[in-house]
Design a protein around this motif. Structure first.
Motif, PDB file in Angstrom:
ATOM      1  N   MET A   1       0.830  -1.183   0.000  1.00 18.69           N
ATOM      2  CA  MET A   1       0.000   0.000   0.000  1.00 18.69           C
ATOM      3  C   MET A   1       0.875   1.247   0.000  1.00 18.69           C
ATOM      4  SD  MET A   1      -3.328  -0.289   2.435  1.00 18.69           S
ATOM      5  CE  MET A   1      -3.229  -1.964   3.054  1.00 18.69           C
ATOM      6  N   THR A   2       0.357   2.291  -0.597  1.00 17.71           N
ATOM      7  CA  THR A   2       1.063   3.554  -0.700  1.00 17.71           C
ATOM      8  C   THR A   2       0.483   4.579   0.262  1.00 17.71           C
ATOM      9  OG1 THR A   2       1.457   3.122  -3.049  1.00 17.71           O
ATOM     10  CG2 THR A   2       1.693   5.391  -2.312  1.00 17.71           C
ATOM     11  N   VAL A   3       1.350   5.331   0.902  1.00 16.33           N
ATOM     12  CA  VAL A   3       0.917   6.425   1.762  1.00 16.33           C
ATOM     13  C   VAL A   3       0.508   7.583   0.861  1.00 16.33           C
ATOM     14  CG1 VAL A   3       1.618   8.074   3.540  1.00 16.33           C
ATOM     15  CG2 VAL A   3       2.445   5.713   3.642  1.00 16.33           C
ATOM     16  N   THR A   4      -0.659   8.179   1.154  1.00 18.58           N
ATOM     17  CA  THR A   4      -1.131   9.344   0.427  1.00 18.58           C
ATOM     18  C   THR A   4      -1.223  10.521   1.388  1.00 18.58           C
ATOM     19  OG1 THR A   4      -3.450   8.730   0.778  1.00 18.58           O
ATOM     20  CG2 THR A   4      -2.411   7.968  -1.267  1.00 18.58           C
ATOM     21  N   TYR A   5      -1.227  11.721   0.833  1.00  8.31           N
ATOM     22  CA  TYR A   5      -1.212  12.936   1.629  1.00  8.31           C
ATOM     23  C   TYR A   5      -2.304  13.873   1.147  1.00  8.31           C
ATOM     24  CZ  TYR A   5       3.325  11.062   2.810  1.00  8.31           C
ATOM     25  OH  TYR A   5       4.324  10.224   3.226  1.00  8.31           O
ATOM     26  N   ARG A   6      -2.895  14.588   2.091  1.00 11.20           N
ATOM     27  CA  ARG A   6      -3.926  15.563   1.752  1.00 11.20           C
ATOM     28  C   ARG A   6      -4.050  16.574   2.884  1.00 11.20           C
ATOM     29  NH1 ARG A   6      -8.275  14.635   4.918  1.00 11.20           N
ATOM     30  NH2 ARG A   6      -8.615  12.518   5.691  1.00 11.20           N
ATOM     31  N   THR A   7      -4.769  17.648   2.596  1.00 13.13           N
ATOM     32  CA  THR A   7      -5.067  18.654   3.608  1.00 13.13           C
ATOM     33  C   THR A   7      -6.151  18.117   4.530  1.00 13.13           C
ATOM     34  OG1 THR A   7      -4.496  20.416   2.067  1.00 13.13           O
ATOM     35  CG2 THR A   7      -5.868  21.026   3.951  1.00 13.13           C
ATOM     36  N   ALA A   8      -5.964  18.314   5.819  1.00 14.36           N
ATOM     37  CA  ALA A   8      -6.964  17.864   6.795  1.00 14.36           C
ATOM     38  C   ALA A   8      -8.223  18.710   6.673  1.00 14.36           C
ATOM     39  CB  ALA A   8      -6.400  17.967   8.205  1.00 14.36           C
ATOM     40  N   ILE A   9      -9.347  18.091   6.986  1.00 13.88           N
ATOM     41  CA  ILE A   9     -10.645  18.770   6.997  1.00 13.88           C
ATOM     42  C   ILE A   9     -11.262  18.596   8.385  1.00 13.88           C
ATOM     43  CG2 ILE A   9     -11.027  18.554   4.510  1.00 13.88           C
ATOM     44  CD1 ILE A   9     -12.822  16.099   5.137  1.00 13.88           C
ATOM     45  N   THR A  10     -12.305  19.365   8.653  1.00 15.22           N
ATOM     46  CA  THR A  10     -12.940  19.326   9.970  1.00 15.22           C
ATOM     47  C   THR A  10     -13.349  17.911  10.362  1.00 15.22           C
ATOM     48  OG1 THR A  10     -13.731  21.564   9.588  1.00 15.22           O
ATOM     49  CG2 THR A  10     -14.738  20.378  11.399  1.00 15.22           C
ATOM     50  N   ALA A  11     -13.782  17.128   9.391  1.00 18.14           N
ATOM     51  CA  ALA A  11     -14.202  15.754   9.676  1.00 18.14           C
ATOM     52  C   ALA A  11     -13.057  14.880  10.177  1.00 18.14           C
ATOM     53  CB  ALA A  11     -14.830  15.132   8.425  1.00 18.14           C
ATOM     54  N   ASP A  12     -11.828  15.337  10.052  1.00 16.70           N
ATOM     55  CA  ASP A  12     -10.659  14.587  10.540  1.00 16.70           C
ATOM     56  C   ASP A  12     -10.376  14.837  12.020  1.00 16.70           C
ATOM     57  OD1 ASP A  12      -9.913  13.415   8.033  1.00 16.70           O
ATOM     58  OD2 ASP A  12      -8.980  15.320   7.442  1.00 16.70           O
ATOM     59  N   ALA A  13     -11.118  15.732  12.660  1.00 17.13           N
ATOM     60  CA  ALA A  13     -10.807  16.131  14.040  1.00 17.13           C
ATOM     61  C   ALA A  13     -10.696  14.937  14.986  1.00 17.13           C
ATOM     62  CB  ALA A  13     -11.840  17.139  14.557  1.00 17.13           C
ATOM     63  N   ALA A  14     -11.625  14.015  14.936  1.00 15.86           N
ATOM     64  CA  ALA A  14     -11.587  12.868  15.859  1.00 15.86           C
ATOM     65  C   ALA A  14     -10.363  11.988  15.606  1.00 15.86           C
ATOM     66  CB  ALA A  14     -12.870  12.049  15.757  1.00 15.86           C
ATOM     67  N   ALA A  15     -10.069  11.728  14.340  1.00 12.19           N
ATOM     68  CA  ALA A  15      -8.904  10.896  14.015  1.00 12.19           C
ATOM     69  C   ALA A  15      -7.605  11.592  14.412  1.00 12.19           C
ATOM     70  CB  ALA A  15      -8.902  10.551  12.523  1.00 12.19           C
ATOM     71  N   LEU A  16      -7.532  12.907  14.212  1.00 11.41           N
ATOM     72  CA  LEU A  16      -6.340  13.653  14.609  1.00 11.41           C
ATOM     73  C   LEU A  16      -6.170  13.663  16.122  1.00 11.41           C
ATOM     74  CD1 LEU A  16      -6.638  16.515  12.010  1.00 11.41           C
ATOM     75  CD2 LEU A  16      -4.698  14.933  12.218  1.00 11.41           C
ATOM     76  N   ALA A  17      -7.278  13.818  16.839  1.00  8.43           N
ATOM     77  CA  ALA A  17      -7.225  13.773  18.302  1.00  8.43           C
ATOM     78  C   ALA A  17      -6.696  12.429  18.777  1.00  8.43           C
ATOM     79  CB  ALA A  17      -8.605  14.056  18.894  1.00  8.43           C
ATOM     80  N   THR A  18      -7.158  11.375  18.155  1.00 12.94           N
ATOM     81  CA  THR A  18      -6.730  10.027  18.544  1.00 12.94           C
ATOM     82  C   THR A  18      -5.262   9.794  18.232  1.00 12.94           C
ATOM     83  OG1 THR A  18      -8.959   9.151  18.267  1.00 12.94           O
ATOM     84  CG2 THR A  18      -7.139   7.560  18.168  1.00 12.94           C
ATOM     85  N   ILE A  19      -4.833  10.111  17.013  1.00 10.44           N
ATOM     86  CA  ILE A  19      -3.435   9.852  16.648  1.00 10.44           C
ATOM     87  C   ILE A  19      -2.497  10.735  17.469  1.00 10.44           C
ATOM     88  CG2 ILE A  19      -3.295  11.431  14.678  1.00 10.44           C
ATOM     89  CD1 ILE A  19      -1.565   9.356  13.271  1.00 10.44           C
ATOM     90  N   GLY A  20      -2.891  11.980  17.736  1.00 16.29           N
ATOM     91  CA  GLY A  20      -2.049  12.855  18.552  1.00 16.29           C
ATOM     92  C   GLY A  20      -1.870  12.311  19.956  1.00 16.29           C
ATOM     93  N   ALA A  21      -2.972  11.949  20.586  1.00 19.20           N
ATOM     94  CA  ALA A  21      -2.904  11.412  21.951  1.00 19.20           C
ATOM     95  C   ALA A  21      -2.180  10.069  21.986  1.00 19.20           C
ATOM     96  CB  ALA A  21      -4.312  11.289  22.528  1.00 19.20           C
ATOM     97  N   ASP A  22      -2.548   9.165  21.096  1.00 18.94           N
ATOM     98  CA  ASP A  22      -1.940   7.831  21.097  1.00 18.94           C
ATOM     99  C   ASP A  22      -0.441   7.885  20.842  1.00 18.94           C
ATOM    100  OD1 ASP A  22      -4.478   6.822  21.549  1.00 18.94           O
ATOM    101  OD2 ASP A  22      -4.690   5.899  19.560  1.00 18.94           O
ATOM    102  N   THR A  23      -0.019   8.730  19.909  1.00 20.60           N
ATOM    103  CA  THR A  23       1.399   8.827  19.587  1.00 20.60           C
ATOM    104  C   THR A  23       2.178   9.444  20.742  1.00 20.60           C
ATOM    105  OG1 THR A  23       0.844   9.026  17.246  1.00 20.60           O
ATOM    106  CG2 THR A  23       3.055   9.681  17.878  1.00 20.60           C
TER     107      THR A  23
END
Length: 169
Positions: A1-23
């Motif tokens: 699988m290939t890593v892809t990149y994009r600009t975050a959107i408001t709908a990403d807030a929960a996933a960003l909160a999780t990855i930030g805290a978990d990391t």
């Protein structure tokens, strides 16, 4: 699988909160009293992320693998306790999950941050890194970041020494 990149959107807030805290917990959690860690992790709340994602002063780039966020970088205005030189921007966070470290994800994200800082007409890009995070320090030093000084990075009521680093753009 290939890593892809994009600009975050408001709908990403929960996933960003999780990855930030978990990391953060995976990397540094063992250093702190649970009460101090809980206070600090409030900065990774879904609400905090939603607010920043809707603030034009911030830009967030996400890395995805198989439809799952595996890293992100947040660029924003300077907020560290120092006097920035010229026009400045700040890398607020660059987090990559352990399973994709060493695969170029952090490099792709920091390259984007540097490009966006230049697009914002910044003369200098700042960041802070934990004194004992040797891997991250080496990564930034290879890119040309130089230490400017230290400050107390608060995790709840616990003070760590962080290094402020600067890259002339």
């Amino acid at each position: 699988m290939t890593v892809t990149y994009r600009t975050a959107i408001t709908a990403d807030a929960a996933a960003l909160a999780t990855i930030g805290a978990d990391t953060f917990i995976a990397t540094f959690g063992h250093l702190y009293d649970p009460a101090d860690l809980a206070i600090f992790l409030k900065s990774h709340s879904v609400e905090a992320w939603a607010k920043e994602l809707n603030d034009r002063a911030f830009e967030v780039r996400v890395a995805e693998l198989g439809g799952r966020l595996v890293g992100y970088a947040k660029l924003g205005p300077p907020h560290l306790p120092f006097e920035p030189r010229g026009e400045a921007a700040e890398l607020r966070q660059l987090y990559v999950i352990e399973e994709v470290k060493g695969q170029g994800v952090a490099r792709a994200l920091i390259d984007w941050v540097i490009e966006r800082a230049r697009d914002r007409r910044a003369d200098h890009l700042y960041l802070s890194v934990f004194t004992d995070n040797h891997r991250a320090r080496r990564f930034y030093e290879k890119l040309g970041f130089e230490a400017e000084g230290t400050y107390a990075f608060m995790v709840g009521n616990h003070a760590d020494e962080d290094i402020v680093m600067r890259l002339k753009l």
